[in-house]
Write an enzyme that holds these catalytic residues in place. Structure first.
Site, PDB file in Angstrom:
ATOM      1  CG  HIS A  56      -1.633   0.113  11.173  1.00  0.00           C
ATOM      2  ND1 HIS A  56      -1.398   1.458  11.343  1.00  0.00           N
ATOM      3  CD2 HIS A  56      -1.884  -0.039   9.851  1.00  0.00           C
ATOM      4  CE1 HIS A  56      -1.509   2.086  10.192  1.00  0.00           C
ATOM      5  NE2 HIS A  56      -1.793   1.187   9.261  1.00  0.00           N
ATOM      6  CG  HIS A  58      -2.954  -1.901   5.237  1.00  0.00           C
ATOM      7  ND1 HIS A  58      -4.001  -1.010   5.078  1.00  0.00           N
ATOM      8  CD2 HIS A  58      -2.006  -1.246   5.947  1.00  0.00           C
ATOM      9  CE1 HIS A  58      -3.690   0.141   5.658  1.00  0.00           C
ATOM     10  NE2 HIS A  58      -2.483   0.018   6.200  1.00  0.00           N
ATOM     11  NE  ARG A  60      -2.674  -3.708   0.517  1.00  0.00           N
ATOM     12  CZ  ARG A  60      -2.426  -2.481   0.945  1.00  0.00           C
ATOM     13  NH1 ARG A  60      -3.422  -1.730   1.402  1.00  0.00           N
ATOM     14  NH2 ARG A  60      -1.207  -2.003   0.936  1.00  0.00           N
ATOM     15  CG  ASN A  90      -6.547   0.915   3.259  1.00  0.00           C
ATOM     16  OD1 ASN A  90      -6.537  -0.081   3.973  1.00  0.00           O
ATOM     17  ND2 ASN A  90      -5.444   1.459   2.782  1.00  0.00           N
ATOM     18  CG  ASP A 150      -3.702   3.675   7.982  1.00  0.00           C
ATOM     19  OD1 ASP A 150      -3.003   4.572   8.448  1.00  0.00           O
ATOM     20  OD2 ASP A 150      -3.252   2.724   7.304  1.00  0.00           O
ATOM     21  CG  HIS A 177      -2.823   8.305   7.658  1.00  0.00           C
ATOM     22  ND1 HIS A 177      -2.133   7.252   7.101  1.00  0.00           N
ATOM     23  CD2 HIS A 177      -2.362   9.422   7.017  1.00  0.00           C
ATOM     24  CE1 HIS A 177      -1.303   7.710   6.184  1.00  0.00           C
ATOM     25  NE2 HIS A 177      -1.419   9.023   6.112  1.00  0.00           N
ATOM     26  CG  ASN A 276       1.707   8.237   3.782  1.00  0.00           C
ATOM     27  OD1 ASN A 276       2.115   8.951   4.684  1.00  0.00           O
ATOM     28  ND2 ASN A 276       0.601   8.512   3.109  1.00  0.00           N
ATOM     29  CG  ASP A 303       1.350   0.955   7.869  1.00  0.00           C
ATOM     30  OD1 ASP A 303       0.300   0.530   7.354  1.00  0.00           O
ATOM     31  OD2 ASP A 303       1.883   2.043   7.523  1.00  0.00           O
ATOM     32  CG  HIS A 307       1.787  -2.167  -2.389  1.00  0.00           C
ATOM     33  ND1 HIS A 307       0.521  -1.674  -2.625  1.00  0.00           N
ATOM     34  CD2 HIS A 307       2.296  -1.426  -1.369  1.00  0.00           C
ATOM     35  CE1 HIS A 307       0.275  -0.681  -1.785  1.00  0.00           C
ATOM     36  NE2 HIS A 307       1.331  -0.511  -1.014  1.00  0.00           N
TER      37      HIS A 307
END
Length: 428
Positions: A56, A58, A60, A90, A150, A177, A276, A303, A307
């Site tokens: 899991h 991200h 981006r 995502n 997710d 999710h 989250n 996860d 950012h």
């Protein structure tokens, strides 16, 4: 490729052994090994693990390269001891077609720091209304086996059932999710005493638990595989434990931050703690640790959610949700599970390499440290303790909740098929 002799490492935390790497493969494991012309890595006192696998992550890219790219994300992964990561869907555009997942897969190949397995979206555009091209993504060069929306929940029971039926045909898994959207409208943190005192919208545990209960029953009905992303409550643990007792094919993950941090930290109003699912209570944290130890929770997954500064350095309500985690995950697991006596290093290898590789069908990863196996390895100085300094991160983002916190353990070396990606704590 040259030979590498790792001398005196505690393989999976056991007795010291030597490990000889020849090219991309482990050639020999034993004591008193020697090899003419081999590069020698003195590893006395350190623990040698199979390369870590994150189910899991991200990354981006495409679309949010200001947060992370496949290159920077895989460099962060290598720094944290990972040799394989699964990239969530995502992105912008969403990874809901064969073309997008193949793009991510190729970028991973080009990076050279870590294998990247794309996760395909369950629904078109993550909108929850229409199944994405699951079969086409599976049959693509990327060979997608894990599907997830997710960041959003597949909240429609009919869509979820159809997805479970579809992936069953090729042995895939739907990673959910678990968040009932109508119960979490305007939610800012865990619903409880702290949210009431702070006046922030609450994210109730039942919003997670109700979806997990529904989905394990759907998986049982269909005879398919379901995986629960970032499980975060004591109630969720009990539901998964019940489902496993019935023989339902369910697996679950917990993040490092849910093993260590609680909603009390939100009192600072620092958006670095906004995530989250949200940070929960001390009771939840203890239940998650126990469930990871007894196998109710199968794996640790980061996860990793990078950012940019401007998306986090703002008022709480406007801040993005998520934390980076690839470079600190193993240290947090050592702090919460190993140093507390809940897991030994063989257990860490199981939860952070063997089982995630098995769930995601990551070929060549999560393999024993033995002769003939791919040389995907991680060497850890478990005696080290130091303060987390995000300025030294390989990730493009710095939104870590551990800045300035002292944590144990330091990954010193990572090898991907015999090629060093990290040497003495520095990326090659």
């Amino acid at each position: 490729m040259s030979k590498i002799l790792i001398r005196g490492a505690k393989v999976l935390g056991g007795e010291p052994q030597d490990v000889l790497i020849d090219g991309a493969t482990i050639a020999e494991v034993g004591t008193g090994l020697s090899a003419e012309g081999a590069e020698v890595v003195e590893a006395a006192g350190q623990v040698l693990l199979p390369g870590l696998v994150d189910l899991h992550t991200h990354l981006r890219e495409p679309g949010r390269e200001d947060s992370e790219t496949v290159l920077t994300g895989t460099r962060a992964a290598a720094s944290g001891g990972y040799t394989n990561v699964f990239a969530m869907a995502n992105t912008f555009p969403v990874a809901d077609t064969a073309g997008v997942v193949e793009q991510v897969w190729r970028l991973g190949k080009e990076s050279g720091y870590c294998d990247v397995q794309p996760i395909g979206a369950v629904t078109v555009g993550l909108e929850g209304a229409k199944l994405a091209e699951l079969g086409a993504m599976h049959e693509s060069a990327a060979g997608v086996t894990v599907f997830s929306d997710d960041g959003k929940c597949v909240h429609d029971a009919v869509i979820m059932r159809r997805a479970l039926e579809y992936v069953k045909a090729f042995g895939g898994v739907v990673a959910q999710h678990a968040q009932e959207p109508r119960l979490t409208e305007g939610a800012q943190m865990n619903e409880g005493v702290v949210s009431a005192e702070l006046g922030l919208g609450g994210w109730p545990a039942v919003a997670e638990e109700s979806i997990i209960a529904r989905d394990v029953l759907l998986a049982e009905h269909v005879g398919s595989r379901v995986h629960i992303c970032h499980l975060s409550t004591a109630g969720s643990v009990e539901i998964v434990r019940w489902a496993k007792s019935r023989g339902i094919d369910v697996t679950a993950e917990v993040t490092p931050h849910h093993l260590l941090l609680t909603d009390e930290l939100v009192r600072s109003y620092d958006p670095v703690y906004k995530v989250n699912p949200p940070l929960r209570t001390e009771r939840d944290v203890l239940a998650l640790r126990e469930a990871l130890a007894d196998g109710t929770i199968d794996i640790v997954a980061t996860d990793h959610a990078p950012h940019p500064h401007e998306d986090k350095d703002c008022e709480w309500a406007a801040a993005a949700m998520g934390m980076v985690g690839l470079e600190t995950a193993l240290s947090v697991v050592q702090e919460t599970m190993v140093d507390t006596g809940l897991l030994d290093w063989a257990g860490v290898a199981d939860r952070m390499s063997f089982k995630p590789a098995q769930i995601g069908q990551a070929t060549g990863h999560g393999r024993p440290v033995s002769a003939g196996e791919p040389a995907n390895l991680t060497l850890v100085d478990t005696a080290y303790r130091g303060r987390v300094d995000p300025a030294g991160f390989a990730s493009r983002s710095r939104n870590t909740p551990y800045e300035g916190r002292e944590l144990p353990g330091r990954v010193t070396h990572t090898w991907l098929r015999g090629k060093a990606t990290l040497v003495d704590g520095k990326l090659t």
